[in-house]
Scaffold this active site. Sequence first.
Site, mmCIF file in Angstrom:
data_model
loop_
_atom_site.group_PDB
_atom_site.id
_atom_site.type_symbol
_atom_site.label_atom_id
_atom_site.label_comp_id
_atom_site.label_asym_id
_atom_site.label_seq_id
_atom_site.Cartn_x
_atom_site.Cartn_y
_atom_site.Cartn_z
ATOM 1 N N GLY A 14 5.354 56.391 64.172
ATOM 2 C CA GLY A 14 4.356 56.892 63.233
ATOM 3 C C GLY A 14 3.026 57.305 63.805
ATOM 4 O O GLY A 14 2.138 57.720 63.064
ATOM 5 N N GLU B 236 9.074 52.645 68.095
ATOM 6 C CA GLU B 236 9.974 53.787 68.045
ATOM 7 C C GLU B 236 9.247 55.074 67.715
ATOM 8 O O GLU B 236 9.394 55.618 66.629
ATOM 9 C CB GLU B 236 11.122 53.547 67.060
ATOM 10 C CG GLU B 236 10.850 52.487 66.040
ATOM 11 C CD GLU B 236 11.984 52.176 65.112
ATOM 12 O OE1 GLU B 236 13.047 51.765 65.602
ATOM 13 O OE2 GLU B 236 11.786 52.326 63.892
ATOM 14 N N GLY C 18 8.523 58.986 67.635
ATOM 15 C CA GLY C 18 9.293 60.232 67.682
ATOM 16 C C GLY C 18 8.336 61.388 67.923
ATOM 17 O O GLY C 18 8.253 61.967 69.003
ATOM 18 N N ARG D 185 7.866 72.627 57.835
ATOM 19 C CA ARG D 185 6.807 71.632 57.635
ATOM 20 C C ARG D 185 5.592 72.152 56.854
ATOM 21 O O ARG D 185 5.068 71.428 56.017
ATOM 22 C CB ARG D 185 6.369 71.028 58.977
ATOM 23 C CG ARG D 185 7.536 70.312 59.707
ATOM 24 C CD ARG D 185 7.062 69.447 60.864
ATOM 25 N NE ARG D 185 6.336 68.303 60.386
ATOM 26 C CZ ARG D 185 5.047 68.184 60.365
ATOM 27 N NH1 ARG D 185 4.289 69.138 60.872
ATOM 28 N NH2 ARG D 185 4.465 67.113 59.875
ATOM 29 N N CYS E 236 12.942 85.003 51.981
ATOM 30 C CA CYS E 236 12.647 85.625 50.695
ATOM 31 C C CYS E 236 12.052 84.610 49.749
ATOM 32 O O CYS E 236 12.700 84.158 48.801
ATOM 33 C CB CYS E 236 13.906 86.233 50.116
ATOM 34 S SG CYS E 236 14.321 87.701 51.031
ATOM 35 N N GLU E 237 10.816 84.263 50.031
ATOM 36 C CA GLU E 237 10.167 83.215 49.257
ATOM 37 C C GLU E 237 8.687 83.239 49.603
ATOM 38 O O GLU E 237 8.326 83.219 50.782
ATOM 39 C CB GLU E 237 10.883 81.918 49.656
ATOM 40 C CG GLU E 237 10.262 80.682 49.319
ATOM 41 C CD GLU E 237 11.283 79.540 49.069
ATOM 42 O OE1 GLU E 237 12.514 79.726 49.144
ATOM 43 O OE2 GLU E 237 10.783 78.465 48.793
HETATM 44 N N1 LLP Z 1 11.146 54.747 62.904
HETATM 45 C C1 LLP Z 1 11.535 54.935 61.637
HETATM 46 C C2 LLP Z 1 12.242 53.870 60.952
HETATM 47 C C3 LLP Z 1 11.255 56.136 60.993
HETATM 48 O O1 LLP Z 1 11.626 56.302 59.750
HETATM 49 C C4 LLP Z 1 10.565 57.162 61.691
HETATM 50 C C5 LLP Z 1 10.298 58.440 61.058
HETATM 51 C C6 LLP Z 1 10.200 56.929 63.022
HETATM 52 C C7 LLP Z 1 10.495 55.703 63.588
HETATM 53 C C8 LLP Z 1 9.495 57.949 63.847
HETATM 54 O O2 LLP Z 1 8.253 58.286 63.303
HETATM 55 P P1 LLP Z 1 7.265 59.254 64.118
HETATM 56 O O3 LLP Z 1 6.805 58.512 65.364
HETATM 57 O O4 LLP Z 1 8.030 60.483 64.476
HETATM 58 O O5 LLP Z 1 6.162 59.535 63.180
HETATM 59 N N2 LLP Z 1 9.901 65.037 58.704
HETATM 60 C C9 LLP Z 1 8.580 64.454 58.666
HETATM 61 C C10 LLP Z 1 8.538 63.123 59.388
HETATM 62 C C11 LLP Z 1 9.508 62.111 58.825
HETATM 63 C C12 LLP Z 1 9.479 60.825 59.593
HETATM 64 C C13 LLP Z 1 10.595 59.962 59.184
HETATM 65 N N3 LLP Z 1 10.676 58.735 59.873
HETATM 66 C C14 LLP Z 1 7.607 65.436 59.270
HETATM 67 O O6 LLP Z 1 8.001 66.509 59.675
HETATM 68 O O7 LLP Z 1 6.414 65.156 59.317
#
Ligand code: LLP
Length: 437
Positions: free
Chosen positions: A248, A290, A292, A330, A361-362
């Site tokens: 996050g 974790e 991402g 996004r 088309c939006e």
């Molecule tokens: N761990 C869990 C349990 C999660 O649900 C997530 C993300 C992460 C780790 C990784 O979070 P990060 O470090 O990437 O913020 N599609 C959305 C983001 C959805 C995130 C879902 N869960 C966007 O494009 O902003």
Amino acid sequence: MKLHGTMTINEQGHLSIGGCDAVELAREFGTPLYVMDEEHLRAICREYYQSFVTKYPRNEVIYASKAFLTKAMARIIAQEKLGLDVVSGGELYTALEAGFPAEHIYFHGNNKSPEELSLALDSKIGRIIVDNLYELELLEGLCREKGVKAKILLRLQPGIEAHTHEYIQTGQIDSKFGMAIATGQAMEIVQRALAFDHVELKGLHCHIGSQIFEIASFKHAAEVMMDFLKRVQEETCRELSELNLGGGIGIYYAEDDTPAPIQEFAETIMNTVTEKANALQLKVPKIIIEPGRSIVGTVGTTLYTVGSIKNIPGIRTYVAVDGGMADNPRPALYQAKYEAALANKMQEAPTEVVSITGKCCESGDMLIWDIELPPVESGDILAVSCTGAYNYSMSSNYNRLPRPAVVLVRDGNADLIVARETYADLVRNDLVPARLK
Ligand code: LLP
């Protein structure tokens, strides 16, 4: 546009990424094109590893592969000694196909199917993060049938509302994820898990949301989870040894974004956990995080070719590119902001304010509203930065647009890691029943 990672401006006045001229990349591989900066990616992985693991060797950093996963990506993550968080049979399959070490795979999700859990058990992955009572019972049953014991963490809701877009907030009580501490359901699932014979409860997990800048929110979550570990010890006489604090961490997309350095984040988390452990007379648990987005977000750049340009006098100039919400949903989903530059005119001064739209088309298919650019012409190459996370992984074939290729650049070399989809790919799974022939 802020330059990230190995981005520079070369002698031709073009954007260069990983030593490759972006205009040349567009010519060679076509557009839209996702460009991933390998050196930058590895540097971020190492920063995470050094801050969390070198200093605290029991800890583990696991990359949340939902942000971006391909077989090549899984290999890089393994080489950088990070684990992997997967949330579906598809992500798990990709990781296994890439030869990712199963014992470092963590499996998340609020509704894992029996088939997905079975695949996870058969491949002997490291941990299954159980989200709810239904899943706990399902898993216990599957393990009993297979004669195995699964190592699990339980996903809890610490009841924290972090400041981010509501669609990507997850730590509050009214959420589909995990069992809330405040309602008593968290303690209930802990007790149930401890009573089962075929699951081994190793620890707890929480994830409070995504694109969060306040380190205080993570600190708060760590405190709440440590307090709960203490309660578990008091009420069950079991001291759980693992605490996964989720991902996050926010990243820079555009001017107002102010991410904290990874090291500062790590220190805050580890100091909080250590102080709490001392105060509560607990052992310091193994901390798992974790990330991402913060690993891969700034690593990716999308290249587009400018096509039609429409000026509505006194109102707005729409600059249309050959991609849009199909390769980057996004802005439409979360009002996400991005920066961009003309990769073939990096040294020209901005002269006009335009808005970048896609080709779907939006009307909502807008990538960037009101951006200052040098004079834009059809045929220019537009680079949108920080598209490494949740772009390719959330891309679609809306309007039957083939998904773009992904290219990995480093030291002047560019390797395709995902081929561009073809029209034939688009109809590959279509079937025409005999009665329609
Ligand atoms: N761990 C869990 C349990 C999660 O649900 C997530 C993300 C992460 C780790 C990784 O979070 P990060 O470090 O990437 O913020 N599609 C959305 C983001 C959805 C995130 C879902 N869960 C966007 O494009 O902003």
